[in-house]
Design an enzyme around this catalytic site. Structure first.
Site, PDB file in Angstrom:
ATOM      1  CE1 TYR A  35     -14.546  35.232  41.458  1.00 34.82           C
ATOM      2  CE2 TYR A  35     -15.408  33.091  40.770  1.00 34.82           C
ATOM      3  CZ  TYR A  35     -14.783  34.289  40.464  1.00 34.82           C
ATOM      4  OH  TYR A  35     -14.404  34.560  39.175  1.00 34.82           O
ATOM      5  CG  HIS A  81     -17.328  35.685  30.863  1.00 32.97           C
ATOM      6  ND1 HIS A  81     -17.422  36.894  31.511  1.00 32.97           N
ATOM      7  CD2 HIS A  81     -16.575  34.900  31.674  1.00 32.97           C
ATOM      8  CE1 HIS A  81     -16.763  36.838  32.652  1.00 32.97           C
ATOM      9  NE2 HIS A  81     -16.241  35.640  32.779  1.00 32.97           N
ATOM     10  CG  ASN A 103     -16.074  28.926  36.580  1.00 29.91           C
ATOM     11  OD1 ASN A 103     -15.049  29.064  35.935  1.00 29.91           O
ATOM     12  ND2 ASN A 103     -16.355  29.655  37.645  1.00 29.91           N
ATOM     13  CG  PHE A 133     -11.853  26.594  37.141  1.00 28.50           C
ATOM     14  CD1 PHE A 133     -10.551  26.950  36.846  1.00 28.50           C
ATOM     15  CD2 PHE A 133     -12.454  27.167  38.248  1.00 28.50           C
ATOM     16  CE1 PHE A 133      -9.859  27.849  37.629  1.00 28.50           C
ATOM     17  CE2 PHE A 133     -11.758  28.069  39.049  1.00 28.50           C
ATOM     18  CZ  PHE A 133     -10.456  28.425  38.729  1.00 28.50           C
ATOM     19  CD  GLU A 137      -9.107  34.003  35.572  1.00 30.61           C
ATOM     20  OE1 GLU A 137      -8.949  33.982  34.341  1.00 30.61           O
ATOM     21  OE2 GLU A 137     -10.199  34.257  36.120  1.00 30.61           O
ATOM     22  CE1 TYR A 190      14.643  -1.788  11.811  1.00 28.70           C
ATOM     23  CE2 TYR A 190      14.679   0.420  12.746  1.00 28.70           C
ATOM     24  CZ  TYR A 190      15.279  -0.808  12.555  1.00 28.70           C
ATOM     25  OH  TYR A 190      16.505  -1.062  13.093  1.00 28.70           O
ATOM     26  NE  ARG A 213      12.609  -6.186  11.030  1.00 26.15           N
ATOM     27  CZ  ARG A 213      13.816  -5.739  11.371  1.00 26.15           C
ATOM     28  NH1 ARG A 213      14.323  -6.030  12.558  1.00 26.15           N
ATOM     29  NH2 ARG A 213      14.523  -5.006  10.553  1.00 26.15           N
TER      30      ARG A 213
END
Length: 552
Positions: free
Chosen positions: A96, A126, A238, A371, A457, A322, A325
């Protein structure tokens, strides 16, 4: 140490500070100048891929410490590269990203003569991120983390690739990386592609205050464009490095915020003449949560030697609200959540997140899912929740300080001439606004998923969205804590001549060095931002710890 600004685009302060440094100081390039301004030089960090810590990331990304590469990392990279070369030149198997297409195109074979072209086109395709750019320190952190991941020796990239990334850091060349476009599944694909393009003389980068074409930025920095070989483009995109950058830098800020929250609580407790008994060790030993015990111990130490506390020891008030405290229980829960985030992020800093991984001992290139950003997405959402809650309870203490029905005798809105002056009336509004915004931003991104790559994916983490949100929550919380400190110090001063505890006195001195006492109304925006910056860069914690010792 100074965190230059909050997230560009989400946060106006961050945008303005970033622009000022860019124009006036050449912040993207001025590493040595910045170190001179800080008055210290941090030793070079030799990347091994094995031992990078949160403080190392801060030192390089924010303080511009120099970076090197360990010989052991070079040896591992060379061994992994040899295995990749075997896959390219001697194997008939489909590997791959080496001799196949990407994503849904995994079954498409790529001939050996096109393997280099494949890597080039990968980066170009990309690099389609959009929106305002990441902040400079996030990009520098991502450069460092990508270099460290490659140095680990599981990616098969040549050492020269890491050397070029390191030179970007050391010479002040900063890729221009749009902040929107990562779904955090096959890593931060789009951002990492933009980060990598200047390596080959494409994309855009900042150098000495100018935004330049990638080739021009390289030339200005005295560098040459590289030619990628098999798998190297894939090795560059990646990974989880932008998510991890948010995590590493965000955790440093959050850890400072946790200590600051204890300081602010102690200041408010003094101003409101609250009781210290709720912070006694036996109480917290009976519920031994680590963060709770640490927070309570901090507040007690800060109140040491308090004349204010001694003066009201025998008053008839039985219990505090609160927000006072229960502060150790709330602050402590945030601390414990941050501990979980630190474990996850520190592990990720030295992890192999490439695909395929090069397993040298086994002699294999193996497709895998390291990844995937889900661990970081959860950690970043947890960070946002933890920090949001620190701000939430702080705003309630601000309300008690300014509200004459709740403040135990302090003047309304902490001003001596109410009516003509509004005092701290509107800063509480600002705190409420920021806390409300945080409630929206604390909604988790990590539980969402939209399939990508035609279903290949089919589950993603949305970790980048979690990082963007967490970064803004941090900026908002720093401002809320700044408002509490300003109001609390003002309240303490109405109790003079009684003096607060040693730690509170140190905090007051530091605050007053940034903001004079409010007598007649004036614009407080600058005061709030100045104190928020001192929280962010650790100056307030450092000033207090110089007086009382290191807080837990």
């Amino acid at each position: 140490m100074t965190d230059t600004c909050a997230f560009h685009g989400y946060d106006r302060l961050g945008e303005e500070v970033g622009r000022t440094e860019l124009q006036d100081q050449g912040a993207f390039a001025g590493g040595s100048r910045r170190r001179d301004r800080l008055g210290r030089v941090i030793e070079s960090r030799a990347l091994t891929g094995e031992d990078l810590g949160l403080a190392d990331v801060w030192a390089v990304a924010v303080d511009h410490a120099p970076v090197g590469i360990a010989d052991s990392a070079r040896e591992r990279m060379a061994a992994a590269r040899a295995l990749v070369e075997q896959a390219v030149h001697g194997s008939q198997e489909h590997t791959y990203g080496v001799n196949t297409g990407f994503g849904r195109f995994v079954s498409r074979a790529i001939p050996e003569e096109l393997t280099e072209e494949l890597q080039l086109r990968l980066l170009r395709s990309h690099a389609c991120g959009v929106g305002e750019p990441y902040q400079p320190e996030i990009v520098r952190a991502a450069l460092l983390l990508r270099a460290n991941a490659l140095a680990k020796g599981y990616s098969g990239a040549r050492a020269v690739i890491v050397e070029q990334l390191v030179e970007f850091l050391n010479r002040g060349l900063l890729p221009h990386v749009p902040s929107r476009g990562s779904v955090g599944a096959s890593g931060d694909l789009a951002p990492l592609a933009h980060l990598a393009l200047p390596l080959i003389g494409e994309g855009e980068a900042w150098f000495e205050g100018e935004r330049l074409a990638g080739a021009d930025a390289l030339a200005a920095a005295g560098l040459e464009p590289m030619r990628l070989q098999a798998k190297e483009g894939l090795s560059l995109v990646n990974g989880t490095q932008f998510m991890a950058a948010f995590g590493a830098l965000g955790l440093i800020r959050a850890q400072r915020l946790a200590k600051t929250a204890d300081i602010a609580c102690a200041v408010s407790l003094e101003a409101l003449q609250g009781s210290r008994t709720s912070f006694m060790p036996p109480i917290h030993e009976a519920r031994p949560l680590r963060g709770q015990g640490a927070s309570a111990a901090n507040v007690l130490r800060l109140l040491d030697d308090s004349a204010i506390n001694e003066a009201h020891r025998w008053c008839d008030q039985v219990q505090d609200a609160y927000s006072l405290r229960c502060a150790p229980q709330v602050h402590g829960a945030s601390r414990d959540l941050l501990d979980y985030g630190a474990y996850t992020v520190e592990t990720e800093l030295n992890s192999a997140t490439d695909n395929p991984l090069v397993l040298v001992k086994e002699g294999l290139l193996v497709s895998n899912g390291n990844f995937h950003g889900q661990p970081l997405a959860f950690a970043l959402d947890a960070l946002a929740m933890a920090v949001s809650e620190l701000a939430d309870i702080a705003e309630r203490r601000v309300e008690r300080l300014v509200n004459p029905s709740l403040s135990g005798g302090l003047p309304a809105f902490l001003t001596g001439d109410g009516g003509l002056n509004s005092g701290f009336m509107i800063p509480q509004y600002v705190a409420a606004s920021l806390v409300s915004e945080n409630k929206v931003l604390a909604h988790p991104a990590s539980v969402d998923s939209i399939p990508t790559s035609a279903g290949q994916e089919d589950h993603v983490s949305m970790g980048n969205a979690a990082g963007l949100k967490a970064w803004q929550v941090l900026a908002n919380a720093e401002r809320v804590l700044a408002i509490e400190l300003l109001a609390g110090v003002q309240g303490v001063e109405f109790l003079a001549p009684l003096q607060p505890g040693r730690g509170v006195r140190a905090a007051r001195e530091q605050i007053r060095s940034l903001s004079p006492r409010l007598r007649d109304d004036r614009q407080l925006s600058g005061d709030i931002e100045a104190v928020a910056a001192a929280i962010r860069d650790g100056a307030i914690v450092e000033a207090v710890e110089a007086e009382v010792g290191e807080l837990r």
